[in-house]
Design a protein around this motif. Structure first.
Motif, mmCIF file in Angstrom:
data_model
loop_
_atom_site.group_PDB
_atom_site.id
_atom_site.type_symbol
_atom_site.label_atom_id
_atom_site.label_comp_id
_atom_site.label_asym_id
_atom_site.label_seq_id
_atom_site.Cartn_x
_atom_site.Cartn_y
_atom_site.Cartn_z
ATOM 1 N N LYS A 36 0.827 -1.197 0.000
ATOM 2 C CA LYS A 36 0.000 0.000 0.000
ATOM 3 C C LYS A 36 0.866 1.253 0.000
ATOM 4 N N GLU A 40 1.098 4.159 -2.918
ATOM 5 C CA GLU A 40 0.827 5.552 -2.560
ATOM 6 C C GLU A 40 1.997 6.457 -2.934
ATOM 7 N N THR A 193 -6.321 -3.391 -6.714
ATOM 8 C CA THR A 193 -5.652 -2.155 -6.301
ATOM 9 C C THR A 193 -6.448 -1.423 -5.231
ATOM 10 N N LEU A 197 -5.087 -0.478 -1.453
ATOM 11 C CA LEU A 197 -5.084 0.909 -0.993
ATOM 12 C C LEU A 197 -6.134 1.182 0.081
#
Length: 347
Positions: A36, A40, A193, A197
């Motif tokens: 994650k 990011e 995804t 996230l």
């Protein structure tokens, strides 16, 4: 006179390289290879590169490197994005189309990987089999980037979530509803995804077109607090922040087109569907190309055969949200630039 603002942006990016350690994974093949935090960081780096581009600040950080772009499938955004991103970074870019090399025909993927790896510093692949892009990475010895396979479309995801962060300011507490063919590469990548996230996601499609069990399992395995919903109930769009759709027949897919249209027409993004969302701030996304009018050869053929001028999204809705859709398209370049820089910065 020095433009202090411009130089401050450059300094900000360089300084942040120390503050935010980017992933050491060289290739970008599928989303689950990244944490994650790493995803990011790529999203944030994409936004920084966009600032440099908008301020016309040169950023040839990878000057004189050479990359190859392999395209078994045709492309507009992916080819343009990799080409311009590579050139902006100072690299020499070589395009290798389906008719230009012997990949998988007269020469194996493994042999091709070894040859290209000895000549190029990085390789982009857009084609059919995920195993081919994985083999290119395994045997070339250089970073490989997945520009699209039948299973995953990871570079699109960085651009998509970059766009969402630009629009909403944060990815926290967002809910995405993907409407349409839930088994294609966009749906697969969006489900996984979003899970990584921690973004809530709903795949809304007919039961026969919902994600395969192994894709759902991957999403659950890598989930960081997202609510994952897979349903055929179109009323589930209520309250979502983002509606996302894609073409109903993927490139190279052989299906009964009439049956596919009949199956998915109730899942078209139109004004009626927007009303069901009951969120005045909802946005609509589409990875393009979109069949929303008759201004293409294929669009005309579909109309002549099936009397449908619009498919997955109506022209009215497309134009209503065109600003965000084309922002999403532009962001392919900035996000791909971040992905390539992250892979090659230590060479």
């Amino acid at each position: 006179m020095l433009n202090i603002h411009k130089y401050n942006i450059i300094f900000y990016i360089i300084q942040n390289e120390r503050e935010i350690p980017m992933t050491q994974t060289k290739s970008f093949l599928k989303e689950i290879d990244f944490t994650k935090q790493e995803l990011e960081e790529l999203i944030d780096l994409s936004i920084k590169f966009k600032q440099l581009k908008k301020n016309r600040i040169p950023h040839k950080y990878l000057d004189s490197l050479n990359i190859a772009l392999i395209f078994e499938k045709t492309s507009t955004r992916t080819r343009s994005a990799f080409t311009v991103a590579g050139q902006d970074l100072g690299m020499n870019v070589t395009y290798l189309g389906a008719g230009d090399i012997q990949l998988g025909k007269k020469e194996s993927v493994v042999d091709t990987a070894k040859v290209l790896g000895s000549m190029f510093d990085g390789i982009e692949y857009r084609g059919f089999k995920q195993e081919d892009v994985e083999d290119l990475a395994k045997y070339s010895g250089v970073p490989v980037w997945n520009g699209l396979t039948d299973t995953w479309h990871p570079t699109q995801m960085i651009a998509d979530f970059m766009t969402l962060k630009e629009h909403f300011g944060s990815l926290e507490d967002l809910t995405i509803a993907y409407i349409g063919d839930g088994r294609n590469n966009i749906a697969n990548s969006l489900l996984v995804t979003s899970a990584i996230l921690g973004v809530n996601v709903k795949i809304i499609s007919p039961e026969i077109l919902q994600p395969e069990a192994d894709i759902v399992e991957l999403a659950q395995k890598h989930n960081n607090g997202a609510n994952l919903t897979i349903t055929d109930d179109i009323s589930e769009v209520k309250g979502v922040d983002i509606l996302y759709t894609d073409v109903w027949v993927s490139m190279g897919e052989e299906v009964d087109f009439k049956s596919r249209i009949d199956l998915l027409l109730p899942y078209q993004i139109n004004i009626g569907l927007l009303a069901k969302v009951e969120n005045p701030d909802v946005i609509v996304m589409h990875c393009l190309p979109a069949f929303h009018d008759l201004n293409t050869q294929i669009g005309q053929e579909i109309y002549e055969k099936y009397c449908l001028a619009e498919l997955e999204i109506t022209d009215e809705v497309f134009h209503k949200y065109s600003e965000i859709i084309f922002q999403e398209a532009e962001n392919r370049m900035h996000s791909i630039k971040a992905i390539m820089y992250n892979s090659l910065k230590n060479i």
